[in-house]
Design a protein around this motif. Structure first.
Motif, PDB file in Angstrom:
ATOM      1  N   ASN A   4      -1.342  -1.325 -13.307  1.00  0.00           N
ATOM      2  CA  ASN A   4      -1.079  -2.546 -14.065  1.00  0.00           C
ATOM      3  C   ASN A   4       0.329  -2.565 -14.660  1.00  0.00           C
ATOM      4  O   ASN A   4       0.673  -3.467 -15.415  1.00  0.00           O
ATOM      5  CB  ASN A   4      -2.124  -2.716 -15.180  1.00  0.00           C
ATOM      6  CG  ASN A   4      -3.469  -3.097 -14.607  1.00  0.00           C
ATOM      7  OD1 ASN A   4      -3.560  -3.712 -13.554  1.00  0.00           O
ATOM      8  ND2 ASN A   4      -4.525  -2.732 -15.302  1.00  0.00           N
TER       9      ASN A   4
ATOM     10  N   TRP B 157      -5.805  -4.826 -12.227  1.00  0.00           N
ATOM     11  CA  TRP B 157      -6.623  -3.737 -11.704  1.00  0.00           C
ATOM     12  C   TRP B 157      -7.663  -3.348 -12.747  1.00  0.00           C
ATOM     13  O   TRP B 157      -7.376  -3.309 -13.932  1.00  0.00           O
ATOM     14  CB  TRP B 157      -5.760  -2.531 -11.386  1.00  0.00           C
ATOM     15  CG  TRP B 157      -4.864  -2.740 -10.208  1.00  0.00           C
ATOM     16  CD1 TRP B 157      -3.611  -3.262 -10.220  1.00  0.00           C
ATOM     17  CD2 TRP B 157      -5.151  -2.440  -8.850  1.00  0.00           C
ATOM     18  NE1 TRP B 157      -3.107  -3.300  -8.954  1.00  0.00           N
ATOM     19  CE2 TRP B 157      -4.033  -2.801  -8.086  1.00  0.00           C
ATOM     20  CE3 TRP B 157      -6.250  -1.903  -8.201  1.00  0.00           C
ATOM     21  CZ2 TRP B 157      -3.976  -2.645  -6.711  1.00  0.00           C
ATOM     22  CZ3 TRP B 157      -6.201  -1.742  -6.826  1.00  0.00           C
ATOM     23  CH2 TRP B 157      -5.075  -2.112  -6.090  1.00  0.00           C
TER      24      TRP B 157
ATOM     25  N   VAL C 207      -5.469   3.090 -13.452  1.00  0.00           N
ATOM     26  CA  VAL C 207      -5.497   1.664 -13.779  1.00  0.00           C
ATOM     27  C   VAL C 207      -4.282   1.283 -14.619  1.00  0.00           C
ATOM     28  O   VAL C 207      -3.630   0.262 -14.365  1.00  0.00           O
ATOM     29  CB  VAL C 207      -6.813   1.291 -14.503  1.00  0.00           C
ATOM     30  CG1 VAL C 207      -6.757  -0.118 -15.058  1.00  0.00           C
ATOM     31  CG2 VAL C 207      -8.000   1.435 -13.569  1.00  0.00           C
TER      32      VAL C 207
ATOM     33  N   VAL D 110     -10.505   0.260  -8.679  1.00  0.00           N
ATOM     34  CA  VAL D 110      -9.869   1.542  -8.355  1.00  0.00           C
ATOM     35  C   VAL D 110     -10.894   2.489  -7.733  1.00  0.00           C
ATOM     36  O   VAL D 110     -10.616   3.143  -6.723  1.00  0.00           O
ATOM     37  CB  VAL D 110      -9.216   2.155  -9.608  1.00  0.00           C
ATOM     38  CG1 VAL D 110      -8.777   3.589  -9.356  1.00  0.00           C
ATOM     39  CG2 VAL D 110      -8.027   1.316 -10.038  1.00  0.00           C
TER      40      VAL D 110
END
Length: 141
Positions: free
Chosen positions: A122, A4, A118, A9
């Motif tokens: 992740n 990501w 993010v 996002v």
């Protein structure tokens, strides 16, 4: 999804805001309109611009928007509000007035909010003992 990024996002948050904006309004139950539906004739519409309507979002888009909205739980309520207002494309000036912060502070907190999302997407834990700048710097390329 492999990794990501802040751009992905942001795009998902804006897409979720668009989906929620395009859903039909909730109408009160128990009331109805007794007036007949008025259909405009061709003569009424001469000279008017054709209005195009976007299609209503499908089930997959609504589900994806719901999942995206859950990401905001990972943020402080004030930061979540800021990120959601920016996803709805609200200008910075009204956001700053509403939250009572400066433009630079709003931008810093928005970047931090995106970075936290993010990190979490992740699979990493956001370090609580590190600064906001550290968290943002580790996410941006």
């Amino acid at each position: 999804m492999a990794e990501w990024t802040p751009a992905i996002v942001e795009a998902r948050l804006e897409s979720a805001a668009d989906v929620f904006r395009s859903l039909p309004d909730v109408k009160p139950q128990g009331y109805f309109n007794a007036w007949p539906e008025y259909f405009h004739s061709f003569a009424d519409q001469v000279g008017q611009e054709a209005r195009m309507r976007r299609p209503k979002p499908g089930p997959r888009e609504i589900t994806q928007a719901d999942e995206t909205l859950l990401w905001l739980r990972w943020l402080d309520p004030a930061d979540a509000r800021l990120v959601w207002l920016r996803a709805n494309r609200k200008p910075w000036k009204p956001i700053c007035w509403e939250l009572g912060i400066s433009r630079a502070t709003a931008n810093r907190r928005w970047q931090y909010g995106i970075a936290v999302i993010v990190w979490r997407l992740n699979g990493k834990r956001v370090p609580s003992k590190r600064s906001m700048d550290f968290v943002v710097a580790k996410v941006t390329p």
